[in-house]
Design a protein around this motif. Structure first.
Motif, PDB file in Angstrom:
ATOM      1  N   ILE A 193       0.842  -1.191   0.000  1.00  0.00           N
ATOM      2  CA  ILE A 193       0.000   0.000   0.000  1.00  0.00           C
ATOM      3  C   ILE A 193       0.881   1.246   0.000  1.00  0.00           C
ATOM      4  N   PRO A 194       0.858   2.055  -1.065  1.00  0.00           N
ATOM      5  CA  PRO A 194       1.670   3.278  -1.103  1.00  0.00           C
ATOM      6  C   PRO A 194       1.380   4.185   0.092  1.00  0.00           C
ATOM      7  N   GLY A 195       2.445   4.657   0.718  1.00  0.00           N
ATOM      8  CA  GLY A 195       2.301   5.556   1.854  1.00  0.00           C
ATOM      9  C   GLY A 195       2.011   4.874   3.173  1.00  0.00           C
ATOM     10  N   GLN A 196       1.703   3.578   3.142  1.00  0.00           N
ATOM     11  CA  GLN A 196       1.387   2.847   4.360  1.00  0.00           C
ATOM     12  C   GLN A 196       2.352   1.693   4.609  1.00  0.00           C
ATOM     13  N   THR A 197       2.513   0.837   3.637  1.00  0.00           N
ATOM     14  CA  THR A 197       3.380  -0.340   3.797  1.00  0.00           C
ATOM     15  C   THR A 197       4.370  -0.494   2.647  1.00  0.00           C
ATOM     16  N   GLN A 198       4.353   0.405   1.676  1.00  0.00           N
ATOM     17  CA  GLN A 198       5.193   0.250   0.488  1.00  0.00           C
ATOM     18  C   GLN A 198       6.612   0.747   0.757  1.00  0.00           C
ATOM     19  N   THR A 199       7.488  -0.181   1.113  1.00  0.00           N
ATOM     20  CA  THR A 199       8.890   0.124   1.334  1.00  0.00           C
ATOM     21  C   THR A 199       9.650   0.086   0.004  1.00  0.00           C
ATOM     22  N   ILE A 200      10.959   0.284   0.043  1.00  0.00           N
ATOM     23  CA  ILE A 200      11.756   0.310  -1.179  1.00  0.00           C
ATOM     24  C   ILE A 200      11.603  -0.969  -2.003  1.00  0.00           C
ATOM     25  N   PRO A 201      11.748  -2.169  -1.407  1.00  0.00           N
ATOM     26  CA  PRO A 201      11.577  -3.388  -2.218  1.00  0.00           C
ATOM     27  C   PRO A 201      10.194  -3.502  -2.844  1.00  0.00           C
ATOM     28  N   LEU A 202       9.159  -3.114  -2.110  1.00  0.00           N
ATOM     29  CA  LEU A 202       7.807  -3.206  -2.642  1.00  0.00           C
ATOM     30  C   LEU A 202       7.563  -2.181  -3.739  1.00  0.00           C
ATOM     31  N   ALA A 203       8.148  -0.988  -3.578  1.00  0.00           N
ATOM     32  CA  ALA A 203       8.028   0.017  -4.633  1.00  0.00           C
ATOM     33  C   ALA A 203       8.748  -0.445  -5.899  1.00  0.00           C
ATOM     34  N   MET A 204       9.913  -1.063  -5.722  1.00  0.00           N
ATOM     35  CA  MET A 204      10.619  -1.617  -6.880  1.00  0.00           C
ATOM     36  C   MET A 204       9.779  -2.678  -7.579  1.00  0.00           C
ATOM     37  N   TYR A 205       9.129  -3.513  -6.808  1.00  0.00           N
ATOM     38  CA  TYR A 205       8.267  -4.551  -7.366  1.00  0.00           C
ATOM     39  C   TYR A 205       7.139  -3.931  -8.197  1.00  0.00           C
ATOM     40  N   SER A 206       6.569  -2.848  -7.687  1.00  0.00           N
ATOM     41  CA  SER A 206       5.504  -2.163  -8.432  1.00  0.00           C
ATOM     42  C   SER A 206       6.034  -1.569  -9.729  1.00  0.00           C
ATOM     43  N   PHE A 207       7.227  -0.980  -9.672  1.00  0.00           N
ATOM     44  CA  PHE A 207       7.816  -0.396 -10.876  1.00  0.00           C
ATOM     45  C   PHE A 207       8.152  -1.470 -11.908  1.00  0.00           C
ATOM     46  N   ILE A 208       8.666  -2.602 -11.421  1.00  0.00           N
ATOM     47  CA  ILE A 208       9.026  -3.693 -12.336  1.00  0.00           C
ATOM     48  C   ILE A 208       7.793  -4.207 -13.069  1.00  0.00           C
ATOM     49  N   GLU A 209       6.666  -4.211 -12.370  1.00  0.00           N
ATOM     50  CA  GLU A 209       5.426  -4.682 -12.989  1.00  0.00           C
ATOM     51  C   GLU A 209       4.780  -3.638 -13.892  1.00  0.00           C
TER      52      GLU A 209
END
Length: 229
Positions: free
Chosen positions: A173-189
């Motif tokens: 969840i952006p702004g709540q649980t989205q850390t660097i690895p999770l943000a990278m995962y979103s960008f990769i997708e």
């Protein structure tokens, strides 16, 4: 330059990792002391449970947290019903997830430092009338500080890089649980977001390298100090 979205993921990662390490540290010192200085029934079991996150898939850890600490979990439901507190889908849950995953590294470093403390110094202090608490606070703990710092840094670096347990337990969840690895995962997708993923990758590598360099330097300091003692 990082975008506002990327900076948000970076600062959230630093916040979550810092909270996880701060709240884990007292328990880490206590567990390390038990494993290094006490013999009791179930010690091997405790040692195994502490180090279990090192060998379990992070997704398994996230699932176990979900069924125990989630809104409908065995413990999480009780926390929510009685205190209105929940770990689900919040940064607090992310902090809990990364704390569990990074805890073994902290305990291991502190335990090694504690085992390097000369017991004769503690025994000498006790013969002079110092209580066990005073011996620990004035002799044992100061000699453990380099190991504590090393364990804290390693746990912090591991917390920053955690992915599987976090996304399984509290989602992405952006702004709540989205850390660097999770943000990278979103960008990769996301098609066309390769440059954003690359920037966060570089940030993660830099933080990890700085943490490893700091850990190595503190380890050398600890060896010199213990050798001089």
């Amino acid at each position: 330059m990082l975008t506002e979205y990327e900076l948000e993921a970076l600062f959230l990662s630093l916040k979550i990792a810092s909270v996880a390490v701060i709240f884990s540290l007292p328990l880490g010192i206590g567990c390390a002391w038990l494993l290094a200085r006490r013999q009791f029934w179930g010690k091997s079991l405790l040692d195994g449970l502490i180090h279990l996150p090192l060998v379990l898939p992070p997704v398994v850890i996230g699932y176990l947290l979900l069924i125990t600490m989630g809104r409908q979990g065995m413990v999480g439901k009780w926390l929510y019903d009685w205190f209105g507190f929940t770990f689900s889908f919040s940064w607090r849950g992310a902090a809990l997830a990364v704390a569990v995953v990074s805890f073994p590294l902290m305990v291991r470093s502190i335990r090694l430092a504690l085992e390097g403390v000369d017991k004769k110094l503690e025994q000498a202090a006790r013969t002079l009338g110092a209580s066990s608490t005073r011996v620990f606070m004035t002799i044992t703990l100061p000699l453990m500080i380099p190991g504590i710092l090393t364990g804290t840094i390693l746990a912090f670096a591991r917390a920053l890089g955690e992915f599987g347990a976090t996304i399984t337990f509290v989602s992405n969840i952006p702004g709540q649980t989205q850390t660097i690895p999770l943000a990278m995962y979103s960008f990769i997708e996301t098609p066309g977001a390769e440059s954003e993923a690359a920037r966060l990758c570089i940030v993660a590598i830099v933080i990890a390298l700085l943490s490893l360099f700091a850990s190595e330097w503190l380890t050398r300091v600890a060896r010199k100090r213990l050798g001089a003692a």
